[in-house]
Motif scaffolding. Structure first.
Motif: not given
Length: 482
Positions: A162-185
């Motif tokens: 809801e807060i991401s500009p449309a042109f980077v919303r996919g990139t920002y959405g990927s941050f969720i997966q990356i943050a999960t990976c970093l937390g696990l590691m």
């Protein structure tokens, strides 16, 4: 900069007001000119704070991995596989409960407050686990942490979209997966000394309170979702938040997009409407995507990978490094490609790659395969599976669902679909080892591969491409006026 205040009114009146403003010269004012895409730097800090909840999700999933033996010894349940299993999995039960209520919390209190409410049980629960002297205390702490994870994981997907500009919303959405990976590691690395240092596992839990507190405090300075504010009739506040997230020159167009998708529906959404009303098709697509994601066997593969590696003498910590690298590499690939090739193509190739990877493991499990070849097929299949999962099937559903759900049902629909995710997650984790024992790896991995192929067909037929389109454009496309 000062913005005109828009009072909440029906769509026709609002449109007429906007048209009058344009005719008075707003369209000729450089202040209102849309000079391309808004700066991504404005929204990035808000997204990074929100993804702290994803970091915590990964951390708490992995925090008991290495220290479990020390925990069982200190708390007096060593040798009880049931107790050990509860310590590991009770978070899933808590996450399911938190997820069920996350939609009502996000809609009732707002996205920022929902994050803060999710951080509270993660701080309290982790502290209880760190100080526990009994199994019951540990389980209660883990249950509380899970409830916070359930709320936070749903709201993170909602808020970032809801807060991401449309042109980077996919990139920002990927941050969720990356943050999960970093937390696990991070959890796996922090837990390494637990076998050698008495009581180290308590520090592992204490450390998790730092990012949880950071999430709660950081949200004080983050923007509220303008979409949520607009739904509450607080349009002047929505404009102010758009200014903070996008910049002043984009506020007018952003408010106009909200107006276009406003159908005058103010009453709450009920579960029956999600399942059988006009929104039922998009809810079906979302929940089926999560079911297929879990039935593809991802959690089973994560669990069984250590066993595969151990058969050839590779220790568990090396296994975790290999899996972590594959997961993180796939997440970065997804981040790079999400807004270039689109969500649908990533999903298709991801599920297809997972099916091929499972096929390699089926071949590796064959008794006719030479040992050396079987090893490379099995280990290579595991790593390729994790990599291809992280490229699409992992991050895309969490991004795609907030995009395809209309704003009126978005929070509750995400909560419902995430609840489906937690149920299938639990069932696969519960039944995998028993099924492996009963039917063998070849048949079980063949089933997983088949599910991935079914997912390819489902995505091809039902999923629309949302790359580069605003949430309001997607809503209008999926739910035209009746």
């Amino acid at each position: 900069m000062n913005f005109p205040t828009y009072k909440r009114m029906n769509s026709r009146d609002y449109s007429e007001t906007m048209n009058e403003e344009d005719n008075l010269g707003f369209s000729q004012n450089d202040t209102w000119q849309d000079s391309g895409n808004p700066s991504w730097k404005r929204s990035l800090p808000h997204v990074l704070v929100a993804t702290m909840t994803s970091f915590l999700f990964g951390y708490h999933i992995g925090v008991v991995n290495e220290p479990l033996e020390s925990i069982s010894l200190d708390l007096g349940f060593r040798g009880s596989t049931l107790a050990e299993g509860l310590v590991v999995s009770i978070c899933l039960g808590g996450a399911f409960v938190g997820c069920v209520f996350s939609g009502s919390i996000a809609d009732g209190f707002g996205r920022r407050r929902a994050f803060q409410l999710s951080a509270l049980p993660m701080v309290v629960g982790a502290s209880m686990s760190a100080m526990s002297t009994t199994l019951q205390g540990m389980l209660l702490g883990r249950l509380l942490v899970g409830s916070g994870m359930g709320v936070g994981s749903s709201v993170a997907a909602l808020y970032v979209a809801e807060i991401s500009p449309a042109f980077v919303r996919g990139t920002y959405g990927s941050f969720i997966q990356i943050a999960t990976c970093l937390g696990l590691m991070a959890a796996l690395v922090v837990g390494i000394p637990s076998k050698d240092i008495m009581g180290w596992w308590r520090l592992c839990f204490w450390l998790s309170t730092i990012p949880a507190a950071t999430l709660g405090l950081g949200m004080i300075f983050c923007a509220e979702s303008p979409i949520w504010l607009y739904k509450q009739g607080r349009t002047s506040e929505a404009e102010a938040e758009f200014d903070k997230l996008l910049g002043g020159s984009h506020v007018h167009s952003a408010m106009m997009e909200l107006e276009k998708s406003d159908r005058g529906e103010t009453e709450g959404v009920k579960l029956l409407e999600l399942l059988s009303g006009r929104h039922s098709r998009v809810v079906f697509i979302g929940s089926t995507l999560y079911a297929l994601q879990q039935l593809s066997g991802i959690n089973a593969v994560f669990y069984f990978s250590s066993t595969v590696f151990k058969t050839v003498g590779i220790p568990s910590n090396v296994t975790n490094v290999f899996i972590g690298i594959s997961n993180l590499a796939g997440s970065f690939i997804a981040m790079a490609l999400m807004d270039k090739v689109g969500r649908k193509l990533l999903l298709l190739w991801s599920f297809l790659g997972m099916a091929v990877s499972m096929g390699l493991q089926v071949a590796g499990a064959s008794s006719y395969m030479p040992k050396a070849v079987a090893f490379y097929l099995s280990v290579g299949g595991v790593l390729l599976y994790v990599l291809t999962f992280a490229v699409g099937a992992g991050p895309v559903p969490g991004l795609l669902l907030p995009e395809i759900f209309p704003s009126r049902i978005r929070a509750k629909a995400i909560a419902f679909c995430m609840s489906v995710h937690w149920v299938f997650n639990f069932l696969v984790g519960l039944l995998f080892l028993r099924l492996l024992e009963k039917v063998g790896p070849q048949l079980l991995y063949t089933v997983f591969s088949t599910v991935c192929l079914v997912a390819v067909a489902f995505v091809k037929k039902n999923v629309i491409e949302t790359k580069g389109r605003s949430l309001q454009e997607i809503e209008i496309a999926l739910l035209p006026d009746e």
